[in-house]
Write a protein that holds these residues in place. Structure first.
Motif, PDB file in Angstrom:
ATOM      1  N   SER A 104      16.523 -15.424  -7.237  1.00 36.76           N
ATOM      2  CA  SER A 104      16.302 -16.734  -6.556  1.00 36.76           C
ATOM      3  C   SER A 104      17.464 -17.524  -7.462  1.00 36.76           C
ATOM      4  CB  SER A 104      15.246 -17.422  -6.278  1.00 36.76           C
ATOM      5  OG  SER A 104      14.625 -17.746  -7.507  1.00 36.76           O
ATOM      6  N   PRO A 105      17.968 -18.337  -6.680  1.00 41.28           N
ATOM      7  CA  PRO A 105      19.085 -19.410  -7.479  1.00 41.28           C
ATOM      8  C   PRO A 105      18.334 -20.089  -8.320  1.00 41.28           C
ATOM      9  CG  PRO A 105      19.240 -19.516  -4.913  1.00 41.28           C
ATOM     10  CD  PRO A 105      18.082 -18.466  -5.224  1.00 41.28           C
ATOM     11  N   GLU A 106      16.977 -20.577  -8.207  1.00 39.03           N
ATOM     12  CA  GLU A 106      16.448 -21.466  -9.413  1.00 39.03           C
ATOM     13  C   GLU A 106      16.312 -20.722 -10.749  1.00 39.03           C
ATOM     14  OE1 GLU A 106      13.903 -22.319  -5.630  1.00 39.03           O
ATOM     15  OE2 GLU A 106      15.126 -20.618  -6.075  1.00 39.03           O
ATOM     16  N   MET A 107      16.307 -19.390 -10.612  1.00 44.43           N
ATOM     17  CA  MET A 107      16.038 -18.685 -11.740  1.00 44.43           C
ATOM     18  C   MET A 107      17.311 -18.372 -12.570  1.00 44.43           C
ATOM     19  SD  MET A 107      13.094 -18.068 -12.442  1.00 44.43           S
ATOM     20  CE  MET A 107      12.866 -16.958 -13.750  1.00 44.43           C
ATOM     21  N   PHE A 108      18.531 -18.781 -12.128  1.00 39.54           N
ATOM     22  CA  PHE A 108      19.894 -18.529 -12.718  1.00 39.54           C
ATOM     23  C   PHE A 108      19.869 -18.731 -14.199  1.00 39.54           C
ATOM     24  CE2 PHE A 108      24.151 -19.468 -13.982  1.00 39.54           C
ATOM     25  CZ  PHE A 108      24.621 -18.173 -13.726  1.00 39.54           C
ATOM     26  N   ALA A 109      20.131 -17.973 -14.948  1.00 38.86           N
ATOM     27  CA  ALA A 109      19.995 -17.721 -16.468  1.00 38.86           C
ATOM     28  C   ALA A 109      18.866 -18.362 -17.169  1.00 38.86           C
ATOM     29  CB  ALA A 109      21.297 -18.668 -16.752  1.00 38.86           C
ATOM     30  N   CYS A 110      17.639 -18.382 -16.347  1.00 44.64           N
ATOM     31  CA  CYS A 110      16.614 -18.897 -16.926  1.00 44.64           C
ATOM     32  C   CYS A 110      15.484 -17.759 -17.854  1.00 44.64           C
ATOM     33  CB  CYS A 110      15.437 -19.296 -15.642  1.00 44.64           C
ATOM     34  SG  CYS A 110      14.123 -20.381 -16.554  1.00 44.64           S
ATOM     35  N   PRO A 111      15.576 -17.950 -19.001  1.00 43.29           N
ATOM     36  CA  PRO A 111      14.549 -16.944 -19.787  1.00 43.29           C
ATOM     37  C   PRO A 111      13.157 -16.802 -19.377  1.00 43.29           C
ATOM     38  CG  PRO A 111      14.969 -18.693 -21.157  1.00 43.29           C
ATOM     39  CD  PRO A 111      15.688 -18.998 -19.577  1.00 43.29           C
ATOM     40  N   PHE A 112      12.562 -17.744 -19.002  1.00 39.44           N
ATOM     41  CA  PHE A 112      11.037 -17.857 -18.652  1.00 39.44           C
ATOM     42  C   PHE A 112      10.811 -17.496 -17.307  1.00 39.44           C
ATOM     43  CE2 PHE A 112      10.998 -20.160 -22.560  1.00 39.44           C
ATOM     44  CZ  PHE A 112       9.931 -19.625 -23.374  1.00 39.44           C
ATOM     45  N   MET A 113       9.780 -16.885 -16.947  1.00 43.98           N
ATOM     46  CA  MET A 113       9.619 -16.462 -15.538  1.00 43.98           C
ATOM     47  C   MET A 113       8.958 -17.364 -14.769  1.00 43.98           C
ATOM     48  SD  MET A 113       9.640 -13.395 -14.390  1.00 43.98           S
ATOM     49  CE  MET A 113       8.704 -13.632 -12.893  1.00 43.98           C
ATOM     50  N   PHE A 114       8.355 -18.457 -15.365  1.00 42.55           N
ATOM     51  CA  PHE A 114       7.775 -19.657 -14.498  1.00 42.55           C
ATOM     52  C   PHE A 114       8.392 -20.765 -15.228  1.00 42.55           C
ATOM     53  CE2 PHE A 114       4.673 -16.128 -14.411  1.00 42.55           C
ATOM     54  CZ  PHE A 114       4.956 -15.685 -13.117  1.00 42.55           C
ATOM     55  N   PRO A 115       9.690 -21.220 -15.218  1.00 37.96           N
ATOM     56  CA  PRO A 115      10.183 -22.194 -15.719  1.00 37.96           C
ATOM     57  C   PRO A 115       9.592 -23.912 -15.244  1.00 37.96           C
ATOM     58  CG  PRO A 115      11.836 -21.604 -14.017  1.00 37.96           C
ATOM     59  CD  PRO A 115      10.471 -20.753 -14.230  1.00 37.96           C
ATOM     60  N   SER A 116       9.638 -24.724 -16.019  1.00 39.81           N
ATOM     61  CA  SER A 116       9.252 -26.099 -15.875  1.00 39.81           C
ATOM     62  C   SER A 116      10.333 -26.846 -15.071  1.00 39.81           C
ATOM     63  CB  SER A 116       8.950 -26.714 -17.008  1.00 39.81           C
ATOM     64  OG  SER A 116       8.739 -28.088 -16.806  1.00 39.81           O
ATOM     65  N   ARG A 117       9.954 -27.544 -14.041  1.00 40.71           N
ATOM     66  CA  ARG A 117      11.209 -28.365 -13.448  1.00 40.71           C
ATOM     67  C   ARG A 117      11.345 -29.659 -14.151  1.00 40.71           C
ATOM     68  NH1 ARG A 117       7.780 -26.741  -8.302  1.00 40.71           N
ATOM     69  NH2 ARG A 117       8.921 -25.176  -7.730  1.00 40.71           N
ATOM     70  N   PHE A 118      10.792 -29.946 -15.312  1.00 41.69           N
ATOM     71  CA  PHE A 118      11.108 -30.816 -16.372  1.00 41.69           C
ATOM     72  C   PHE A 118      11.814 -30.390 -17.375  1.00 41.69           C
ATOM     73  CE2 PHE A 118       6.909 -31.635 -14.590  1.00 41.69           C
ATOM     74  CZ  PHE A 118       6.972 -32.874 -14.032  1.00 41.69           C
TER      75      PHE A 118
END
Length: 197
Positions: A104-118
């Motif tokens: 999903s677009p929200e996970m682009f280049a994100c290392p954590f499975m469940f990133p914070s929105r902060f």
């Protein structure tokens, strides 16, 4: 207790939180799917399948679950409490949800499975996870004081024990250090546990 201050646990149910029943798991899954909450659905499914404590669940990296655009068949995680590894497999339903969430677009280049929105936190906090669990159980009509993040950890373990009666299997899956802690954890009577063991 000093003066007229109320006890910290006044009006709260303390002690072990109940595991979810299969019909309750499906009710929460269905609500999350219908609402289109992909992150929450992935979090819920991974929580049930992994049987991880909240502190370990929220710290999962994408690389822990996914390699080369495929969800791993078997995952091994070092538990923060015991410093021991625990292995788990994800169901097909969870595979699909995890893959959809990671792409999903929200996970682009994100290392954590469940990133914070902060922006000051890389992953969601255990407190945020607890609030989500409270919202999920409330949404299906359960009393939130009887359930918590540990309810999700206990759900699959309790179901496996209920179906097989094998305490050792649950012991291995949860990564507890002592079998007697499993007895307390599942609420099994000691005599039943000894006869099964």
């Amino acid at each position: 207790m000093k003066g007229n201050a109320a006890a910290w646990n006044k009006g709260r149910i303390i002690g072990q939180k109940r595991p979810l029943l299969p019909k309750q798991v499906w009710a929460i899954r269905t609500r999350l799917e219908l609402a289109g909450y992909l992150r929450d659905l992935a979090l819920f499914n991974v929580a049930i399948d992994s049987k991880l404590r909240g502190c370990d669940l929220v710290k999962l990296a994408v690389s822990d679950l996914v390699k080369d655009d495929r969800v791993r068949e078997r995952v091994s995680v070092i538990q923060s409490k015991t410093k021991r590894p625990v292995q788990f497999e994800l169901t097909e339903n969870t595979h699909e949800t995890v893959l959809a969430w990671v792409k999903s677009p929200e996970m682009f280049a994100c290392p954590f499975m469940f990133p914070s929105r902060f922006h000051d936190r890389p992953d969601i906090s255990t407190r945020q996870y607890g609030r989500l669990v409270r919202d999920w159980v409330t949404a299906i009509g359960l009393e939130p004081s009887g359930y918590g993040t540990h309810s999700l950890r206990r759900t699959k373990a309790a179901e496996i024990y209920r179906r097989t009666g094998k305490l050792r299997a649950v012991h291995l899956l949860l990564g507890h250090t002592k079998v007697d802690s499993i007895v307390r954890y599942l609420g099994v009577e000691l005599e039943d546990a000894l006869s099964i063991a």
